[in-house]
Design a protein around this motif. Sequence first.
Motif, PDB file in Angstrom:
ATOM      1  N   SER A 392       0.856  -1.190   0.000  1.00  0.00           N
ATOM      2  CA  SER A 392       0.000   0.000   0.000  1.00  0.00           C
ATOM      3  C   SER A 392       0.889   1.235   0.000  1.00  0.00           C
ATOM      4  CB  SER A 392      -0.921   0.011   1.227  1.00  0.00           C
ATOM      5  OG  SER A 392      -0.160   0.015   2.424  1.00  0.00           O
ATOM      6  N   VAL A 393       0.330   2.372  -0.381  1.00  0.00           N
ATOM      7  CA  VAL A 393       1.096   3.617  -0.406  1.00  0.00           C
ATOM      8  C   VAL A 393       0.866   4.377   0.895  1.00  0.00           C
ATOM      9  CG1 VAL A 393       0.918   3.754  -2.907  1.00  0.00           C
ATOM     10  CG2 VAL A 393      -0.770   4.938  -1.503  1.00  0.00           C
ATOM     11  N   SER A 394       1.729   5.319   1.154  1.00  0.00           N
ATOM     12  CA  SER A 394       1.550   6.216   2.298  1.00  0.00           C
ATOM     13  C   SER A 394       1.155   7.585   1.778  1.00  0.00           C
ATOM     14  CB  SER A 394       2.844   6.309   3.120  1.00  0.00           C
ATOM     15  OG  SER A 394       3.917   6.760   2.307  1.00  0.00           O
ATOM     16  N   GLY A 395       0.376   8.287   2.569  1.00  0.00           N
ATOM     17  CA  GLY A 395      -0.105   9.600   2.160  1.00  0.00           C
ATOM     18  C   GLY A 395      -1.220  10.073   3.067  1.00  0.00           C
ATOM     19  N   THR A 396      -2.050  10.977   2.579  1.00  0.00           N
ATOM     20  CA  THR A 396      -3.165  11.474   3.382  1.00  0.00           C
ATOM     21  C   THR A 396      -4.228  10.391   3.493  1.00  0.00           C
ATOM     22  OG1 THR A 396      -4.235  12.428   1.432  1.00  0.00           O
ATOM     23  CG2 THR A 396      -2.753  13.851   2.682  1.00  0.00           C
ATOM     24  N   ARG A 397      -4.791  10.237   4.690  1.00  0.00           N
ATOM     25  CA  ARG A 397      -5.750   9.175   4.957  1.00  0.00           C
ATOM     26  C   ARG A 397      -7.156   9.773   5.059  1.00  0.00           C
ATOM     27  NH1 ARG A 397      -2.921   4.625   7.030  1.00  0.00           N
ATOM     28  NH2 ARG A 397      -4.747   3.903   8.186  1.00  0.00           N
ATOM     29  N   LEU A 418      -7.531   0.727   2.032  1.00  0.00           N
ATOM     30  CA  LEU A 418      -7.177  -0.166   3.124  1.00  0.00           C
ATOM     31  C   LEU A 418      -8.442  -0.766   3.713  1.00  0.00           C
ATOM     32  CD1 LEU A 418      -4.502   2.057   4.919  1.00  0.00           C
ATOM     33  CD2 LEU A 418      -4.218   0.513   2.964  1.00  0.00           C
ATOM     34  N   THR A 419      -8.548  -2.083   3.665  1.00  0.00           N
ATOM     35  CA  THR A 419      -9.707  -2.796   4.181  1.00  0.00           C
ATOM     36  C   THR A 419      -9.240  -3.809   5.223  1.00  0.00           C
ATOM     37  OG1 THR A 419      -9.708  -4.700   2.677  1.00  0.00           O
ATOM     38  CG2 THR A 419     -10.630  -2.633   1.827  1.00  0.00           C
ATOM     39  N   PRO A 420     -10.150  -4.316   6.062  1.00  0.00           N
ATOM     40  CA  PRO A 420      -9.736  -5.307   7.064  1.00  0.00           C
ATOM     41  C   PRO A 420      -9.096  -6.559   6.458  1.00  0.00           C
ATOM     42  CG  PRO A 420     -11.912  -4.437   7.585  1.00  0.00           C
ATOM     43  CD  PRO A 420     -11.559  -3.923   6.229  1.00  0.00           C
ATOM     44  N   ARG A 421      -9.455  -6.905   5.242  1.00  0.00           N
ATOM     45  CA  ARG A 421      -8.926  -8.125   4.623  1.00  0.00           C
ATOM     46  C   ARG A 421      -7.623  -7.897   3.876  1.00  0.00           C
ATOM     47  NH1 ARG A 421     -13.094 -10.824   0.906  1.00  0.00           N
ATOM     48  NH2 ARG A 421     -11.479 -12.432   0.937  1.00  0.00           N
ATOM     49  N   GLY A 422      -7.316  -6.649   3.508  1.00  0.00           N
ATOM     50  CA  GLY A 422      -6.085  -6.361   2.794  1.00  0.00           C
ATOM     51  C   GLY A 422      -6.206  -5.089   1.982  1.00  0.00           C
ATOM     52  N   PRO A 423      -5.067  -4.594   1.458  1.00  0.00           N
ATOM     53  CA  PRO A 423      -5.099  -3.353   0.675  1.00  0.00           C
ATOM     54  C   PRO A 423      -5.332  -3.599  -0.812  1.00  0.00           C
ATOM     55  CG  PRO A 423      -2.841  -4.034   1.003  1.00  0.00           C
ATOM     56  CD  PRO A 423      -3.700  -5.075   1.686  1.00  0.00           C
ATOM     57  N   VAL A 424      -5.862  -2.588  -1.471  1.00  0.00           N
ATOM     58  CA  VAL A 424      -5.950  -2.579  -2.934  1.00  0.00           C
ATOM     59  C   VAL A 424      -5.252  -1.307  -3.383  1.00  0.00           C
ATOM     60  CG1 VAL A 424      -7.453  -2.507  -4.940  1.00  0.00           C
ATOM     61  CG2 VAL A 424      -8.133  -3.838  -2.933  1.00  0.00           C
ATOM     62  N   THR A 425      -4.232  -1.451  -4.204  1.00  0.00           N
ATOM     63  CA  THR A 425      -3.378  -0.320  -4.574  1.00  0.00           C
ATOM     64  C   THR A 425      -3.282  -0.186  -6.090  1.00  0.00           C
ATOM     65  OG1 THR A 425      -2.039  -0.521  -2.563  1.00  0.00           O
ATOM     66  CG2 THR A 425      -1.045   0.627  -4.425  1.00  0.00           C
ATOM     67  N   VAL A 426      -3.341   1.051  -6.561  1.00  0.00           N
ATOM     68  CA  VAL A 426      -3.063   1.365  -7.970  1.00  0.00           C
ATOM     69  C   VAL A 426      -2.000   2.455  -7.983  1.00  0.00           C
ATOM     70  CG1 VAL A 426      -3.977   2.210 -10.152  1.00  0.00           C
ATOM     71  CG2 VAL A 426      -5.420   0.802  -8.678  1.00  0.00           C
ATOM     72  N   ARG A 427      -0.864   2.140  -8.564  1.00  0.00           N
ATOM     73  CA  ARG A 427       0.208   3.119  -8.684  1.00  0.00           C
ATOM     74  C   ARG A 427      -0.048   3.985  -9.922  1.00  0.00           C
ATOM     75  NH1 ARG A 427       4.874   2.236  -5.873  1.00  0.00           N
ATOM     76  NH2 ARG A 427       6.000   3.389  -7.512  1.00  0.00           N
ATOM     77  N   TYR A 428       0.316   5.260  -9.812  1.00  0.00           N
ATOM     78  CA  TYR A 428       0.071   6.174 -10.925  1.00  0.00           C
ATOM     79  C   TYR A 428       0.822   5.745 -12.184  1.00  0.00           C
ATOM     80  CZ  TYR A 428      -1.612   9.219  -7.164  1.00  0.00           C
ATOM     81  OH  TYR A 428      -2.286   9.728  -6.089  1.00  0.00           O
ATOM     82  N   ASP A 429       2.062   5.258 -12.016  1.00  0.00           N
ATOM     83  CA  ASP A 429       2.848   4.888 -13.188  1.00  0.00           C
ATOM     84  C   ASP A 429       2.436   3.539 -13.769  1.00  0.00           C
ATOM     85  OD1 ASP A 429       3.798   3.212 -11.237  1.00  0.00           O
ATOM     86  OD2 ASP A 429       5.882   3.859 -11.356  1.00  0.00           O
ATOM     87  N   ALA A 430       1.498   2.854 -13.120  1.00  0.00           N
ATOM     88  CA  ALA A 430       0.981   1.581 -13.633  1.00  0.00           C
ATOM     89  C   ALA A 430      -0.526   1.648 -13.793  1.00  0.00           C
ATOM     90  CB  ALA A 430       1.368   0.436 -12.705  1.00  0.00           C
ATOM     91  N   THR A 431      -1.030   2.843 -14.089  1.00  0.00           N
ATOM     92  CA  THR A 431      -2.466   3.041 -14.264  1.00  0.00           C
ATOM     93  C   THR A 431      -2.851   2.763 -15.713  1.00  0.00           C
ATOM     94  OG1 THR A 431      -2.543   4.720 -12.512  1.00  0.00           O
ATOM     95  CG2 THR A 431      -4.375   4.669 -14.063  1.00  0.00           C
ATOM     96  N   ALA A 432      -3.723   1.791 -15.900  1.00  0.00           N
ATOM     97  CA  ALA A 432      -4.207   1.485 -17.247  1.00  0.00           C
ATOM     98  C   ALA A 432      -5.212   2.528 -17.706  1.00  0.00           C
ATOM     99  CB  ALA A 432      -4.830   0.099 -17.273  1.00  0.00           C
ATOM    100  N   ALA A 433      -6.053   2.984 -16.803  1.00  0.00           N
ATOM    101  CA  ALA A 433      -7.045   4.022 -17.127  1.00  0.00           C
ATOM    102  C   ALA A 433      -7.549   4.644 -15.836  1.00  0.00           C
ATOM    103  CB  ALA A 433      -8.211   3.452 -17.923  1.00  0.00           C
ATOM    104  N   MET A 434      -7.875   5.917 -15.917  1.00  0.00           N
ATOM    105  CA  MET A 434      -8.562   6.603 -14.822  1.00  0.00           C
ATOM    106  C   MET A 434      -9.750   7.344 -15.399  1.00  0.00           C
ATOM    107  SD  MET A 434      -7.400   9.558 -12.069  1.00  0.00           S
ATOM    108  CE  MET A 434      -7.357  10.899 -13.287  1.00  0.00           C
TER     109      MET A 434
END
Length: 576
Positions: A392-397, A418-434
């Motif tokens: 996961s990334v760090s930043g404003t929560r 961030l969820t109780p079961r685990g994080p879901v992360t999308v990095r900007y440099d690996a973004t397929a689409a926004m």
Amino acid sequence: MTTELHVLDGLVSHTTTGGIPTLYAPSSANEVTAGLFFRVGRADETLATAGITHLVEHLALHRLGLSDLHYNGATANAYTLFHVTGSEEEVVRYLNTVCAALRDLPMDRLETEKEILRTEAAGRGSGPNHQMPLWRYGAQSYGLSSYSELGTWSLTADQVRDWAATRFTRDNAVLWITSDHVPDGLDLTLPRGSRLPAPAPTSALPVTPAYIHGDDGHVVLTSVVRRSTAASVFADVLGRALFQDLRQEGGYSYSAEADYSPRDAEYATLTAYADALPQKQDAVVGGFVDTLARLRAGRIEQSELDSVRGKLLKMYDAPDLAAASLPSYALSLLLGHRILSPAQHRAELNAVTLADLREVAREAWNGALLQVPGRGVDWAGFTLAPQFSQTSVSGTRHQSLEDDKVTLVIGTEGVSLLTPRGPVTVRYDATAAMTTRPDGARCLTGHDGFSVSVEPTLYRGLTPERVAAVDAAVPPRAVVRMPAREPDRIPQPRKREASGGRAGGGTGRSTWAWTLALWTVGLLAACWGLLCAVITADEAGAKNPEWDAVTGVWIMWLPLVAVTVGLYRARRRRRG
């Protein structure tokens, strides 16, 4: 012209037409059928431009309008095909019109055709294996067939023109015609280019065999195997084995089948499927795995192989064999795959052994992705495909306004949920689409297929400035601007109680109110019962009036205690 074509001499003729490799063979049919292949398809696109090839196909066919002529276009993962059946003059007119349109697309139709494609997609629906490509490949290359055509919202005229000029070229095409000659009058003038190799496959699976959870009633397996005659035979053997085991013997399924489909020059996709009623799903999954295990262990009867081989050999007894083979020959030429003459293919079919099938079965198992309803299949050696990101990334929560245990993090490198079961992360440099909405909503999808939604209405402190930070970090080529949503389509957080519980938290207070009321009534009733018991015993001269009174009180209180415990447990269940 490739040297591969020497095997077709005497069966299929080959030449060039306007610089385009051309295959032709006579047919006994009264009409001529022709097809123009281009080596470009959905897997060449990005998620942000998904649909651009399909859009070019639609624009190229627009000028043909309404006609009794049987024609159409098709956009697949690795190719686009324009095909037609009619008289020689009609075929010439169709091919000339398509090529003229590709040279000068009717861009005044751009927005209309975009809307037509979205309408087409909305009515198309999805099959039981529609999500398999994205789980195997992610949100790129061959995984894009699992996604909607996002590009139909934001593609510009310049993007579409450039795609047509660089992909729909004479050097990236192959033409086939069911005729003993190339018709006169063909004008297939197209820009020069180069033959594009098939897209390199990507991967979103760290390990195989793997499994995912799918909809009830469907068991699906896909695997990637090397293209070979033995692999195509194995697909038929697998389909027959599944039908025999799951339908005829087990009675678990109605449909049980398998398919072999070329992906590129070297590899093909093997797909197997079985349906099941909800009460039979576990039995179907078990039977499915058992059938695969049997074939992998080499427990294949010679009669199974002979039956499939006999069916495939009969295809070579069909009339107009050369003309019927033209599409597959042309596609092999387009993708760079070896071309076998009928005699060579017969020889390879006759050479397939049980040992060959066992090796294909093992290859299919090792690369398998299995979609199952209900429980997992870890017991069979399959690993659950990744459900969460590794980091996961760090930043404003920004805490969720619906669930205190969920937090959205916006950092300088990407976004994480961030969820109780685990994080879901999308990095900007690996973004397929926004995708972006005027109301501030953003949805980022990574190349690995994971997505994070940024909804300002659902997270605390998610100001326009924080959303702007995301916009500035995502590469412009990945941005897809979506239209405004109706007010009732903008998500709003569910109402929460002052105590911080979810909507419906007042049920707990009402539970305890009822409990207090019941105990009050019970206490009054117990006191009244005790007094009555003492008076009755005194009047009757009983020997143990106190014991009788206590017995009466407990008889009245026991049901009350049971009701209270039940209410408490019910409240606990609602909390969970």
